[in-house]
Design a protein around this motif. Structure first.
Motif, PDB file in Angstrom:
ATOM      1  N   ALA B 180      -4.968  -2.451   0.712  1.00 27.27           N
ATOM      2  CA  ALA B 180      -3.606  -2.676   1.210  1.00 27.27           C
ATOM      3  C   ALA B 180      -3.106  -1.634   0.176  1.00 27.27           C
ATOM      4  CB  ALA B 180      -3.091  -4.003   0.947  1.00 27.27           C
ATOM      5  N   LEU B 181      -1.878  -1.290   0.510  1.00 27.28           N
ATOM      6  CA  LEU B 181      -1.093  -0.264  -0.349  1.00 27.28           C
ATOM      7  C   LEU B 181      -0.007  -1.186  -1.130  1.00 27.28           C
ATOM      8  CD1 LEU B 181      -0.482   2.618  -1.133  1.00 27.28           C
ATOM      9  CD2 LEU B 181       0.951   2.684   1.008  1.00 27.28           C
ATOM     10  N   LEU B 182       0.036  -1.089  -2.422  1.00 29.78           N
ATOM     11  CA  LEU B 182       0.958  -1.875  -3.067  1.00 29.78           C
ATOM     12  C   LEU B 182       2.334  -1.317  -2.445  1.00 29.78           C
ATOM     13  CD1 LEU B 182       1.729  -4.284  -5.262  1.00 29.78           C
ATOM     14  CD2 LEU B 182       1.578  -2.389  -7.047  1.00 29.78           C
ATOM     15  N   ASN B 183       3.357  -2.268  -2.227  1.00 26.88           N
ATOM     16  CA  ASN B 183       4.598  -1.722  -1.808  1.00 26.88           C
ATOM     17  C   ASN B 183       5.777  -2.970  -2.121  1.00 26.88           C
ATOM     18  OD1 ASN B 183       6.638  -0.320  -0.496  1.00 26.88           O
ATOM     19  ND2 ASN B 183       5.391  -0.043   1.317  1.00 26.88           N
ATOM     20  N   ILE B 184       6.944  -2.580  -1.691  1.00 32.50           N
ATOM     21  CA  ILE B 184       8.072  -3.649  -2.093  1.00 32.50           C
ATOM     22  C   ILE B 184       8.642  -4.181  -0.919  1.00 32.50           C
ATOM     23  CG2 ILE B 184       8.847  -2.318  -4.201  1.00 32.50           C
ATOM     24  CD1 ILE B 184      11.053  -1.142  -2.469  1.00 32.50           C
ATOM     25  N   GLY B 185       7.656  -4.070   0.322  1.00 31.30           N
ATOM     26  CA  GLY B 185       7.961  -4.789   1.608  1.00 31.30           C
ATOM     27  C   GLY B 185       6.785  -4.392   2.318  1.00 31.30           C
ATOM     28  N   VAL B 186       6.802  -5.130   3.456  1.00 29.00           N
ATOM     29  CA  VAL B 186       5.642  -4.753   4.238  1.00 29.00           C
ATOM     30  C   VAL B 186       5.576  -3.915   5.337  1.00 29.00           C
ATOM     31  CG1 VAL B 186       4.496  -7.015   3.575  1.00 29.00           C
ATOM     32  CG2 VAL B 186       5.970  -7.044   5.439  1.00 29.00           C
ATOM     33  N   GLU B 187       7.035  -3.632   5.697  1.00 30.54           N
ATOM     34  CA  GLU B 187       7.116  -2.736   6.966  1.00 30.54           C
ATOM     35  C   GLU B 187       6.863  -1.277   6.536  1.00 30.54           C
ATOM     36  OE1 GLU B 187       9.632  -4.567   5.263  1.00 30.54           O
ATOM     37  OE2 GLU B 187       9.637  -6.270   6.595  1.00 30.54           O
ATOM     38  N   GLU B 188       6.387  -0.487   7.503  1.00 34.37           N
ATOM     39  CA  GLU B 188       5.984   0.691   7.109  1.00 34.37           C
ATOM     40  C   GLU B 188       7.058   1.578   6.545  1.00 34.37           C
ATOM     41  OE1 GLU B 188       3.757   2.957  10.134  1.00 34.37           O
ATOM     42  OE2 GLU B 188       3.495   4.696   8.857  1.00 34.37           O
ATOM     43  N   GLU B 189       8.382   1.193   6.984  1.00 38.28           N
ATOM     44  CA  GLU B 189       9.476   2.293   6.461  1.00 38.28           C
ATOM     45  C   GLU B 189       9.822   1.968   4.917  1.00 38.28           C
ATOM     46  OE1 GLU B 189       9.964   0.116   8.668  1.00 38.28           O
ATOM     47  OE2 GLU B 189      11.779  -1.274   8.449  1.00 38.28           O
TER      48      GLU B 189
END
Lengths: 339, 339
Positions: B180-189
């Motif tokens: 998984a890619l660490l992000n600040i939300g799960v939506e692709e945008e």
């Protein structure tokens, strides 16, 4: 009794709306004499919830709003299209000056976008940051920015430092708040390009108490009062903080419920543990303020219960009474005189 | 008994050197028949520590090194100037092929810089990431990168995903590891510019099991096996994970030691709590591998005790025996064939 502080509350936002939102509102009204709450949302639902409680009804206004912005709607589009949503109606009350502040447990994106589009920034503020308070071993720290502005520039971070200092000093009563820059080491040469450019800027600000870099591991210890960071790193820090706490406490509970022996042990330490963990309960402090807007916008957790809603409303009273926005302007102006 | 795995161990690095380093080395030698350890550092100190234990002395070599690189020395300069330091001498053993792997609790910067300068990258690896294993509610996850390469590019993150997949599959035995890619939300945008560019790259990799974005709050739950991130965010995530755990456990202990009643309770739950907390003990898994080098370089915590050192040496054996570097090459080659 002085002037009433007018707080708009999104009755429809969050996982526990409207029940917990109304309960928290009633608690705030019963605790504090100097606040009037404007509940936005579906009037019949709000009335039904309110009817369960005793409260000073002369300090409650219901403002009907038929639409609700969902958690997954694209924020800017939702704000533009859903003019009759609880969030937009509430933000317009702040925009018109009828309300001083707004509290919502609804879509973070919509609250952030709406705050900027409808309430608007204080003149001179480049980017309004979302700045949650997180409990630490020594009290509470402000993590600024935690999600409003990805890919920020050094000048934004400098403003975050100033706005955060004003907030901690005047809203939280912390004298000469220690400001630190979130980094991956404490030496000045450490960090990415953004941090390396920001460090000397913060060091040159005479109006803040800059103490240097801070590593994330020193945040829970209470290593600084204001932690300045770009929103991506701040969001990662905040959510890891929440995630580790949740898992550790769940595991702890599991260990205490393992067998009869541990259950008896758990009973004996329960009260002591509860009072310790209360220190780490973020909802004691209210929600995350979006700083630098013409009015105060407070975002609570989507899962907020009555206590967090109550404390967020009380947070708005302090913000208004201490004139934190006036202080933010002073902090930012001071700098424009210096340069 | 097959061929011996040769591990160089920095006897002088870290807060507890040489005592805990030698103790951990002896434990590994006594537990595992298929490893030979090359201890680098001051011969007399190493000999004095070794004399305290029983161990298979035919599988220990002492390689004298008179210098020590301090925690605060500029890494690249230190590696270049201190040719007779325990770190440089050990890395040269890996470079020459005499050793397969290197374990150090010393300066992270020096170990990272030295690994790249002396051991060198596998051909085709753009940036070798530091990839610690962190315990979760479901087992253990790999956080890659946590500090080796700030300001990384999307192509680097794609390689991190592949190298991390190879590591978790072959060194840790996790079938079809979730990336998984660490992000600040799960939506692709959602996300910053780097994440938005990286997301489609990862989605297009047919040889990894990409499951999308992950928020930091879902990491401790075990939401992914390999978490891909740029080093600044990864370092913040790792250190916040460590910091929150430390403070919560200290507070918990305080609550249990509050009075006679709670002390009795603590006695009753002690064993159960210990076995639960053991699951969250990162030192059970060894240190953080620096992936993508011609040999294995493992960085343990500066505060590492014997257990972490022992487990790091065992980690080197698995790495060699499972030919993880061969698998990393396959993962990276596969991609060059696809493109």
């Amino acid at each position: 009794m002085g002037n009433l502080v007018n707080v708009a509350v999104d009755a429809m936002g969050g996982d526990n709306a409207p029940g917990e939102i109304i309960k928290g509102t009633v608690d705030a009204l019963n605790d504090q004499e100097n606040v009037r709450v404007h509940l936005t949302g579906k009037e019949d639902l709000i009335k039904a919830e309110l009817s369960k409680y005793n409260y000073p009804s002369d300090r409650v206004t219901i403002v009907n709003a038929d639409e609700v912005i969902g958690m997954d709607e694209p924020p800017v589009t939702a704000i533009r299209k859903k003019r009759d949503s609880s969030i937009v109606v509430a933000l317009n009350l702040v925009k018109s000056g009828e309300c001083d502040a707004f509290v919502s447990a609804g879509s973070t994106g919509a609250v952030l976008a709406g705050g900027q589009l409808l309430v608007g920034r204080i003149k001179g503020v480049e980017r309004p940051p979302l700045a949650p308070l997180i409990p630490t071993a020594k009290g509470v720290s402000l993590l600024v920015d935690c999600g409003a502005n990805v890919d920020a520039r050094p000048s934004h971070l400098m403003q975050f430092a100033k706005m955060g200092s004003a907030y901690m000093k005047y809203a939280m009563g912390i004298d000469n708040p220690r400001v630190a820059l979130l980094n991956i080491g404490v030496e000045e040469e450490k960090g990415n390009a953004l941090v390396k450019e920001t460090y000397p800027l913060l060091r040159s600000c005479s109006d803040i108490n800059f103490t240097g870099s801070i590593e994330a591991r020193d945040i829970p210890e209470g290593g600084a009062d204001v932690i300045v960071c770009e929103a991506f790193a701040g969001n990662v820090a905040l959510k890891m903080y929440e995630g580790v706490g949740k898992v550790l406490l769940a595991k702890m509970k599991e260990a205490m419920m393992a067998n009869v022996r541990t259950k008896i042990g758990a009973l004996l330490i329960k009260d002591s543990l509860k009072s310790t963990l209360k220190e780490f309960d973020a909802s004691e402090y209210g929600g995350a303020p979006l700083l630098g807007l013409k009015g105060l916008v407070v975002k609570t957790h989507g899962s907020a219960k009555a206590k967090e809603v109550r404390n967020s409303i009380i947070q708005c009273i302090t913000f208004k009474e201490q004139d934190v926005n006036g202080k933010i302007k002073q902090y930012l102006d001071l700098d424009s005189e210096v340069n």
